[in-house]
Enzyme design. Structure first.
Site, PDB file in Angstrom:
ATOM      1  N   SER A  98       0.938  -1.333   0.044  1.00 29.25           N
ATOM      2  CA  SER A  98      -0.002   0.017  -0.041  1.00 29.25           C
ATOM      3  C   SER A  98       1.083   1.428  -0.020  1.00 29.25           C
ATOM      4  O   SER A  98       1.317   1.652   0.986  1.00 29.25           O
ATOM      5  CB  SER A  98      -0.850  -0.031   1.296  1.00 29.25           C
ATOM      6  OG  SER A  98      -1.579  -1.063   1.283  1.00 29.25           O
ATOM      7  N   LYS A 173      -6.271   3.069  -2.974  1.00 33.28           N
ATOM      8  CA  LYS A 173      -6.017   2.105  -1.576  1.00 33.28           C
ATOM      9  C   LYS A 173      -5.868   3.413  -0.173  1.00 33.28           C
ATOM     10  O   LYS A 173      -6.681   2.827   0.778  1.00 33.28           O
ATOM     11  CB  LYS A 173      -4.811   1.370  -1.513  1.00 33.28           C
ATOM     12  CG  LYS A 173      -4.410   0.671  -0.445  1.00 33.28           C
ATOM     13  CD  LYS A 173      -5.455  -0.416  -0.070  1.00 33.28           C
ATOM     14  CE  LYS A 173      -5.037  -1.077   1.260  1.00 33.28           C
ATOM     15  NZ  LYS A 173      -6.258  -1.864   1.738  1.00 33.28           N
ATOM     16  N   LYS A 242      -0.058   5.181   8.227  1.00 33.55           N
ATOM     17  CA  LYS A 242       0.869   5.399   7.149  1.00 33.55           C
ATOM     18  C   LYS A 242      -0.167   5.740   5.851  1.00 33.55           C
ATOM     19  O   LYS A 242      -0.096   6.713   5.214  1.00 33.55           O
ATOM     20  CB  LYS A 242       1.823   4.314   6.547  1.00 33.55           C
ATOM     21  CG  LYS A 242       2.418   4.224   5.428  1.00 33.55           C
ATOM     22  CD  LYS A 242       1.894   3.331   4.399  1.00 33.55           C
ATOM     23  CE  LYS A 242       1.719   1.950   4.948  1.00 33.55           C
ATOM     24  NZ  LYS A 242       1.264   0.897   3.891  1.00 33.55           N
TER      25      LYS A 242
HETATM   26  P1  NDP Z   1       4.113  -6.603   8.291  1.00 35.92           P
HETATM   27  O1  NDP Z   1       4.361  -5.509   9.009  1.00 35.92           O
HETATM   28  O2  NDP Z   1       3.344  -8.018   8.777  1.00 35.92           O
HETATM   29  O3  NDP Z   1       5.165  -7.243   7.367  1.00 35.92           O
HETATM   30  C1  NDP Z   1       6.167  -6.301   6.565  1.00 35.92           C
HETATM   31  C2  NDP Z   1       7.112  -7.144   5.910  1.00 35.92           C
HETATM   32  O4  NDP Z   1       7.868  -6.232   5.154  1.00 35.92           O
HETATM   33  C3  NDP Z   1       7.983  -8.176   6.658  1.00 35.92           C
HETATM   34  O5  NDP Z   1       8.199  -9.135   5.727  1.00 35.92           O
HETATM   35  C4  NDP Z   1       9.072  -7.421   6.925  1.00 35.92           C
HETATM   36  O6  NDP Z   1      10.291  -8.044   7.119  1.00 35.92           O
HETATM   37  C5  NDP Z   1       9.138  -6.423   5.541  1.00 35.92           C
HETATM   38  N1  NDP Z   1       9.914  -5.085   5.864  1.00 35.92           N
HETATM   39  C6  NDP Z   1       9.941  -4.362   6.607  1.00 35.92           C
HETATM   40  N2  NDP Z   1      10.513  -3.082   6.428  1.00 35.92           N
HETATM   41  C7  NDP Z   1      11.463  -3.638   5.642  1.00 35.92           C
HETATM   42  C8  NDP Z   1      12.460  -3.019   4.900  1.00 35.92           C
HETATM   43  N3  NDP Z   1      12.711  -1.487   5.043  1.00 35.92           N
HETATM   44  N4  NDP Z   1      13.190  -3.671   3.929  1.00 35.92           N
HETATM   45  C9  NDP Z   1      12.845  -4.934   3.529  1.00 35.92           C
HETATM   46  N5  NDP Z   1      11.727  -5.603   3.934  1.00 35.92           N
HETATM   47  C10 NDP Z   1      11.041  -4.909   5.015  1.00 35.92           C
HETATM   48  O7  NDP Z   1       3.010  -6.162   7.210  1.00 35.92           O
HETATM   49  P2  NDP Z   1       1.716  -6.438   6.221  1.00 35.92           P
HETATM   50  O8  NDP Z   1       1.928  -7.781   5.646  1.00 35.92           O
HETATM   51  O9  NDP Z   1       0.593  -6.267   7.243  1.00 35.92           O
HETATM   52  O10 NDP Z   1       1.742  -5.372   5.097  1.00 35.92           O
HETATM   53  C11 NDP Z   1       2.470  -5.412   4.036  1.00 35.92           C
HETATM   54  C12 NDP Z   1       1.862  -4.170   3.200  1.00 35.92           C
HETATM   55  O11 NDP Z   1       0.414  -4.761   2.758  1.00 35.92           O
HETATM   56  C13 NDP Z   1       1.611  -2.780   3.694  1.00 35.92           C
HETATM   57  O12 NDP Z   1       1.838  -1.888   2.770  1.00 35.92           O
HETATM   58  C14 NDP Z   1       0.107  -2.800   4.275  1.00 35.92           C
HETATM   59  O13 NDP Z   1      -0.275  -1.421   4.549  1.00 35.92           O
HETATM   60  C15 NDP Z   1      -0.541  -3.593   3.236  1.00 35.92           C
HETATM   61  N6  NDP Z   1      -1.694  -4.304   3.655  1.00 35.92           N
HETATM   62  C16 NDP Z   1      -1.713  -4.961   4.682  1.00 35.92           C
HETATM   63  C17 NDP Z   1      -2.916  -5.770   5.265  1.00 35.92           C
HETATM   64  C18 NDP Z   1      -3.129  -6.457   6.317  1.00 35.92           C
HETATM   65  O14 NDP Z   1      -4.483  -6.901   6.678  1.00 35.92           O
HETATM   66  N7  NDP Z   1      -2.243  -7.057   6.914  1.00 35.92           N
HETATM   67  C19 NDP Z   1      -4.364  -5.440   4.394  1.00 35.92           C
HETATM   68  C20 NDP Z   1      -3.887  -4.543   3.192  1.00 35.92           C
HETATM   69  C21 NDP Z   1      -2.897  -4.008   2.879  1.00 35.92           C
HETATM   70  P3  NDP Z   1      10.695  -8.606   8.418  1.00 35.92           P
HETATM   71  O15 NDP Z   1       9.854 -10.048   8.614  1.00 35.92           O
HETATM   72  O16 NDP Z   1      12.131  -8.682   8.351  1.00 35.92           O
HETATM   73  O17 NDP Z   1      10.044  -7.873   9.361  1.00 35.92           O
END
Ligand code: NDP
Length: 297
Positions: A98, A173, A242
């Site tokens: 997102s 979104k 965010k």
């Molecule tokens: P999480 O916080 O659960 O996971 C984030 C992921 O990104 C992890 O794999 C993390 O790795 C990785 N990450 C974080 N920072 C970095 C970085 N600087 N460089 C590389 N990898 C990084 O997020 P979600 O999975 O919930 O969300 C992901 C996206 O989807 C977001 O943009 C969110 O807004 C969107 N979204 C989420 C929904 C939900 O219900 N959860 C619904 C709809 C959209 P690590 O394992 O090392 O922490």
């Protein structure tokens, strides 16, 4: 022959999305910042755990990214292990983050210089929608690229909508999630006021959900998560903060009067700061309860 796909970002929603790509039609490589998650995924599914972003995307036809922010995706581009070190001309990057339109447009321009395609493809439907493969996916970018990505998108989602040029999916979104935040906050204020006025929240929701004030928040989130005090952690408040900030920025950029979105951005930023990085988005209700000096009950 299977199509080579890389998936980067095995977070709360990325993991169930990636599971739908671990099928014989695709040859899947996964990468995650915390490597143990990618290794656990590869051990449990038909996938290879890549050592770096460059390693994951080398030889891939499609690259799916699902990180917290567009800035995180942009940062992944450079360096010896970065995406650009592994990507080849003709690859299509599908960014399910997102994200924010301006950063997506910058990323798309940099990739285009090397003949690499980019579409922004944020999702809605939550973790359950991702598990069921029923996400809605809103796409910004070239229609021909969207058509090419369709087999990958269809594996993860049900409703795939072309929204406009690069950044349009991100903008839509963000606005959707700003509306979610408004709904959560307004239901919380309303139920708190009603409980002080002697109306039980169960009674209030029973009426509201048969009336014109209802929303997904009143129909699902509050009965399942607030009244039960369960507050399961599925979508972090930090991420909703965010998203509302992005919507507020889009409205400002477009010079649209948007006092409600701007104020909601302030409220969710304050709630995020008060409740921390791991709080769920619905826990914003607790921030209002703290201010009010009592719970919805
Ligand atoms: P999480 O916080 O659960 O996971 C984030 C992921 O990104 C992890 O794999 C993390 O790795 C990785 N990450 C974080 N920072 C970095 C970085 N600087 N460089 C590389 N990898 C990084 O997020 P979600 O999975 O919930 O969300 C992901 C996206 O989807 C977001 O943009 C969110 O807004 C969107 N979204 C989420 C929904 C939900 O219900 N959860 C619904 C709809 C959209 P690590 O394992 O090392 O922490």
């Amino acid at each position: 022959m299977s199509v080579s796909v890389a998936f980067l970002g095995l977070g709360a929603i990325g993991t169930p999305m990636a599971r739908h790509l671990a099928i014989p039609e695709f040859s899947l490589a996964v990468w995650n910042r915390t490597a143990a998650k990618a290794q656990a995924f590869a051990a449990a599914h038909q996938a290879r755990a890549a050592a770096s972003p460059a390693d994951a995307v080398r030889g891939a036809s499609f690259v799916v990214t699902c990180l917290p922010t567009s800035k995180a995706v942009e940062t992944l581009l450079d360096g010896p292990d970065g995406l650009l070190a592994g990507l080849a001309a003709g690859t299509l990057v599908v960014d399910c983050t997102s994200g924010d339109p301006a950063t997506s447009q910058r990323i798309a321009a940099r990739l285009a210089e090397r003949g690499i395609g980019f579409i922004d493809a944020p999702v809605s439907g939550g973790v359950i929608g991702a598990e069921n493969g029923k996400l809605t996916i809103m796409v910004g970018g070239d229609a021909a690229l969207l058509a090419r990505a369709m087999p990958v998108l269809k594996a993860m989602g049900e409703k795939i909508v072309h929204c406009g040029a690069v950044g349009a999916g991100d903008a839509l979104k963000a606005v959707n999630n700003a509306m979610l935040a408004v709904h959560i906050w307004s239901v919380a204020e309303g139920l708190l006021a009603l409980s002080r006025a002697g109306v039980k929240p169960e009674v209030a929701l029973d009426v509201i959900n048969a009336s014109s004030g209802r929303s997904n928040s009143s129909m699902n989130l509050f009965p399942e998560r607030v009244l039960t005090r369960a507050f399961p952690r599925t979508f972090r408040l930090a991420l909703l903060d965010k998203d509302v900030m992005i919507a507020a920025q889009v409205a400002r950029d477009e010079k649209v009067p948007s006092p409600l979105i701007q104020m909601t951005a302030e409220l969710f930023r304050a709630a995020h700061q008060a409740l921390g990085e791991e709080a769920d988005h619905v826990e914003a209700v607790k921030y209002l309860e703290q201010m009010a000096g009592g719970e919805i009950s």
